[in-house]
Motif scaffolding. Structure first.
Motif, short mmCIF file in Angstrom:
data_model
loop_
_atom_site.label_atom_id
_atom_site.label_comp_id
_atom_site.label_asym_id
_atom_site.label_seq_id
_atom_site.Cartn_x
_atom_site.Cartn_y
_atom_site.Cartn_z
N ILE A 5 33.09 23.27 -5.25
CA ILE A 5 34.38 22.60 -5.05
C ILE A 5 34.81 22.72 -3.59
O ILE A 5 35.31 21.75 -2.99
CB ILE A 5 35.44 23.21 -5.99
CG1 ILE A 5 35.13 22.83 -7.44
CG2 ILE A 5 36.84 22.74 -5.60
CD1 ILE A 5 36.04 23.50 -8.44
N PHE A 25 38.68 22.50 -14.49
CA PHE A 25 38.07 21.41 -13.72
C PHE A 25 37.17 20.58 -14.64
O PHE A 25 35.94 20.72 -14.61
CB PHE A 25 37.25 21.96 -12.55
CG PHE A 25 38.00 22.90 -11.65
CD1 PHE A 25 38.95 22.43 -10.75
CD2 PHE A 25 37.74 24.27 -11.70
CE1 PHE A 25 39.64 23.30 -9.93
CE2 PHE A 25 38.42 25.14 -10.87
CZ PHE A 25 39.38 24.66 -9.98
N PRO A 26 37.73 19.73 -15.47
CA PRO A 26 36.91 18.98 -16.43
C PRO A 26 35.92 18.03 -15.78
O PRO A 26 34.96 17.60 -16.41
CB PRO A 26 37.96 18.22 -17.25
CG PRO A 26 39.18 18.18 -16.41
CD PRO A 26 39.16 19.43 -15.60
N GLU A 27 36.13 17.70 -14.50
CA GLU A 27 35.26 16.75 -13.82
C GLU A 27 34.08 17.44 -13.14
O GLU A 27 33.26 16.78 -12.50
CB GLU A 27 36.05 15.97 -12.75
CG GLU A 27 36.41 16.77 -11.50
CD GLU A 27 37.55 17.77 -11.70
OE1 GLU A 27 37.83 18.54 -10.76
OE2 GLU A 27 38.15 17.79 -12.80
N ILE A 28 33.94 18.75 -13.31
CA ILE A 28 32.96 19.51 -12.54
C ILE A 28 31.52 19.21 -12.94
O ILE A 28 30.59 19.42 -12.19
CB ILE A 28 33.24 21.03 -12.66
CG1 ILE A 28 32.56 21.78 -11.51
CG2 ILE A 28 32.79 21.56 -14.00
CD1 ILE A 28 33.04 21.43 -10.15
N GLY A 29 31.29 18.72 -14.14
CA GLY A 29 29.92 18.44 -14.58
C GLY A 29 29.56 19.29 -15.79
O GLY A 29 30.42 19.90 -16.42
N HIS A 30 28.28 19.31 -16.08
CA HIS A 30 27.83 19.99 -17.31
C HIS A 30 26.76 21.04 -17.06
O HIS A 30 26.03 21.40 -17.97
CB HIS A 30 27.31 18.95 -18.31
CG HIS A 30 28.35 17.95 -18.71
ND1 HIS A 30 29.40 18.27 -19.56
CD2 HIS A 30 28.54 16.66 -18.36
CE1 HIS A 30 30.17 17.21 -19.73
NE2 HIS A 30 29.68 16.22 -19.00
N LEU A 46 35.67 24.42 -17.48
CA LEU A 46 35.80 23.05 -17.97
C LEU A 46 37.25 22.71 -18.32
O LEU A 46 37.65 21.54 -18.22
CB LEU A 46 34.89 22.84 -19.18
CG LEU A 46 33.39 22.94 -18.88
CD1 LEU A 46 32.58 22.79 -20.16
CD2 LEU A 46 32.98 21.89 -17.86
N ASN A 71 34.81 19.08 -2.27
CA ASN A 71 36.17 18.53 -2.37
C ASN A 71 37.07 18.92 -1.20
O ASN A 71 37.78 18.08 -0.65
CB ASN A 71 36.82 18.98 -3.68
CG ASN A 71 36.07 18.45 -4.89
OD1 ASN A 71 35.18 17.62 -4.78
ND2 ASN A 71 36.43 18.94 -6.07
N ARG A 118 28.00 22.29 -23.95
CA ARG A 118 27.47 20.96 -24.28
C ARG A 118 27.08 20.84 -25.74
O ARG A 118 26.88 19.74 -26.26
CB ARG A 118 26.22 20.66 -23.43
CG ARG A 118 26.47 20.54 -21.94
CD ARG A 118 25.26 19.96 -21.23
NE ARG A 118 24.05 20.73 -21.50
CZ ARG A 118 23.57 21.67 -20.70
NH1 ARG A 118 24.23 21.99 -19.59
NH2 ARG A 118 22.47 22.32 -20.99
#
Length: 232
Positions: A26, A110-115, A107, A30, A190
């Motif tokens: 991040i 930061f839900p947009e961080i990936g998986h 998650l 970002n 996941r």
């Protein structure tokens, strides 16, 4: 360290470890806005090495607390059976739970961080890749512990650079994880933590590689028991 102290340290450090890699990402992507530019990759690698020094220091002050099941497994194999059972039955689960909870908080924040890391090749090559990476880093770590027993900075520097290099080599294939607990945290989020691919590539292969690495280090760097008996 007491048994409860080891479990608490492993849990907290595993929680912190999954957060640390995300925070570095991040910060570089970002906040600095560098993305995948060369300068961004250099900063990310530098921060990753500093991060590994920080966690090595945590391991030192907690007298063995760590985030990686392979680390405690490699030392437990050389110990007595009760220590091995405690490691497999308590310490490794504590690391897994710490990673799972850490990823869940990530998650939610930061839900947009990936998986997290994923397998990008077939299962057999993935197992070979993770097995090779695990074998390499465990061999290096055990070799450093035997050849440079007292130098914290030198051992941590060599180990950190080795981990980063191996991670980069395997990042496009399996994620270059070398840490079953951390991968388990992302896989649980996941919902694919009980698949054949996850168990074989990220658990079975690294554990078998760790056993082979311990045996290899014992073969290359045997304990000097003969010299002790002669001196006695």
């Amino acid at each position: 360290m007491s048994g409860i102290g080891s479990l608490v340290s492993d849990f907290v450090i595993s929680f912190m470890w999954v957060w640390s890699s995300v925070l570095i990402k991040i910060f570089v992507h970002n906040i600095l806005g560098l993305g995948h530019e060369p300068s961004g990759e250099i900063i990310k690698c530098s921060l990753s090495i500093l991060n590994m020094f920080f966690f090595a220091f945590l391991a030192k002050i907690t007298k063995g607390g760590t985030y990686n099941p392979l680390t405690v497994l490699s030392s437990a194999i050389s110990g007595d059976f009760s220590r091995f059972l405690f490691t497999v039955g308590a310490r490794i689960p504590a690391q897994v739970v710490g990673s799972i909870i850490g990823v869940r908080f990530i998650l939610e924040t930061f839900p947009e961080i990936g998986h997290g890391p994923q397998l990008n090749i077939d299962i057999h090559r993935g197992a070979l890749t993770e097995g090779f990476l695990a074998f390499a880093i465990v061999t290096i770590s055990l070799g450093l512990a035997r050849k440079i027993p007292g130098s914290f900075f030198m051992k941590t520097w060599i180990s950190s650079v080795s981990k980063l290099t191996l991670h980069i080599l395997g990042s496009d294939l399996t994620g270059g994880c070398m840490n079953p607990a951390s991968v388990m945290g992302w896989a649980y989020a996941r919902g694919d933590h009980i698949t054949k691919e996850h168990i074989l590539v990220y658990w079975l292969a690294p554990v078998e590689a760790t056993l082979l690495a311990v045996w290899t280090v014992r073969l290359i760097f045997p304990q000097k028991e003969e010299k002790k008996t002669k001196s006695d």
